[in-house]
Design an enzyme around this catalytic site. Sequence first.
Site, short mmCIF file in Angstrom:
data_model
loop_
_atom_site.label_atom_id
_atom_site.label_comp_id
_atom_site.label_asym_id
_atom_site.label_seq_id
_atom_site.Cartn_x
_atom_site.Cartn_y
_atom_site.Cartn_z
N ASP A 10 0.87 -1.17 0.00
CA ASP A 10 0.00 0.00 0.00
C ASP A 10 0.91 1.23 0.00
O ASP A 10 1.67 1.44 0.95
CB ASP A 10 -0.86 -0.06 1.27
CG ASP A 10 -1.74 1.17 1.45
OD1 ASP A 10 -1.59 2.15 0.68
OD2 ASP A 10 -2.56 1.16 2.39
N ILE A 11 0.83 2.00 -1.04
CA ILE A 11 1.76 3.14 -1.23
C ILE A 11 1.65 4.16 -0.09
O ILE A 11 2.63 4.86 0.20
CB ILE A 11 1.51 3.81 -2.60
CG1 ILE A 11 2.73 4.62 -3.05
CG2 ILE A 11 0.25 4.65 -2.61
CD1 ILE A 11 2.70 5.04 -4.52
N GLY A 32 -9.74 4.17 -5.75
CA GLY A 32 -8.43 3.57 -5.96
C GLY A 32 -7.33 4.17 -5.10
O GLY A 32 -7.55 4.53 -3.93
N ASP A 34 -5.94 7.04 -5.38
CA ASP A 34 -6.27 8.44 -5.10
C ASP A 34 -7.09 8.53 -3.81
O ASP A 34 -6.79 9.34 -2.91
CB ASP A 34 -7.08 8.98 -6.30
CG ASP A 34 -7.22 10.50 -6.32
OD1 ASP A 34 -6.50 11.17 -5.56
OD2 ASP A 34 -8.03 10.99 -7.12
N SER A 123 -2.88 4.73 -14.19
CA SER A 123 -3.84 4.33 -15.25
C SER A 123 -4.16 2.84 -15.29
O SER A 123 -4.92 2.40 -16.16
CB SER A 123 -3.37 4.77 -16.65
OG SER A 123 -3.47 6.16 -16.81
N TYR A 127 -8.70 3.46 -15.02
CA TYR A 127 -8.43 3.98 -16.36
C TYR A 127 -8.03 2.89 -17.36
O TYR A 127 -7.76 3.18 -18.53
CB TYR A 127 -7.39 5.11 -16.31
CG TYR A 127 -7.94 6.43 -15.80
CD1 TYR A 127 -9.28 6.58 -15.44
CD2 TYR A 127 -7.11 7.56 -15.68
CE1 TYR A 127 -9.77 7.79 -14.97
CE2 TYR A 127 -7.61 8.78 -15.21
CZ TYR A 127 -8.94 8.89 -14.86
OH TYR A 127 -9.43 10.10 -14.41
#
Length: 178
Positions: A10-11, A32, A34, A123, A127
Amino acid sequence: MTSIETVVGDITTISCDAIVNAANSTLLGGGGVDGAIHRVAGSALREACRQLPEIEPNVRCPVGGCRVTPAFGLPAKHVIHCVGPIYRGGNHDEHQQLVSCYERAIWIAASLGLSHLTFPAISCGAYRFPIDKAATISVRAVHRAVLSEPGIQRVTLVAFDDIMHRMWTKELKQVRAE
Ligand code: AR6
């Protein structure tokens, strides 16, 4: 020489100088990665994004571009918000727009004197960019961009699952062998 690595995780939990976000052009948050970034950063991040100038009504960043804010509650100094392309079959400049996200994030980080960046797979979720293509594009764009930015010492490509991690690992191996 920059170290480029890939990890699964998890970033929002990884300490670094700047976390790159896979945002949309409003920069006001979404789902997501973001959504995760905004949740951990706290509401101050949304406010900082809202204050960025609009280039068109409700558009704060073009596709392929990026904008910087503080990172607030995240374990980083900055968030670099990138707007990746929505994949529409590959003939709508998506390749170059994805390259542009990675390159510009690196250039802006270098201009701020930062040394460690973390990237999600821009993306590759909502996306719908094919992950094999995105892995090739991202590794090559990062590899090329850091050549002229010696201040960037470490780039971590953070995969959210094993499939993306495998794709990035394969590409990194290939690029190192060239
Ligand atoms: N840490 C690391 N990677 C993650 C995390 C996380 N916490 N969560 C998801 N991913 P996406 P996009 C991965 O959809 O395709 C948003 O609503 C995920 O598995 O987050 O660029 C924005 O507001 C995938 O591999 O971003 C935009 O509207 C990758 O991050 C739109 O989605 C990117 O998936 C942007 O779509």
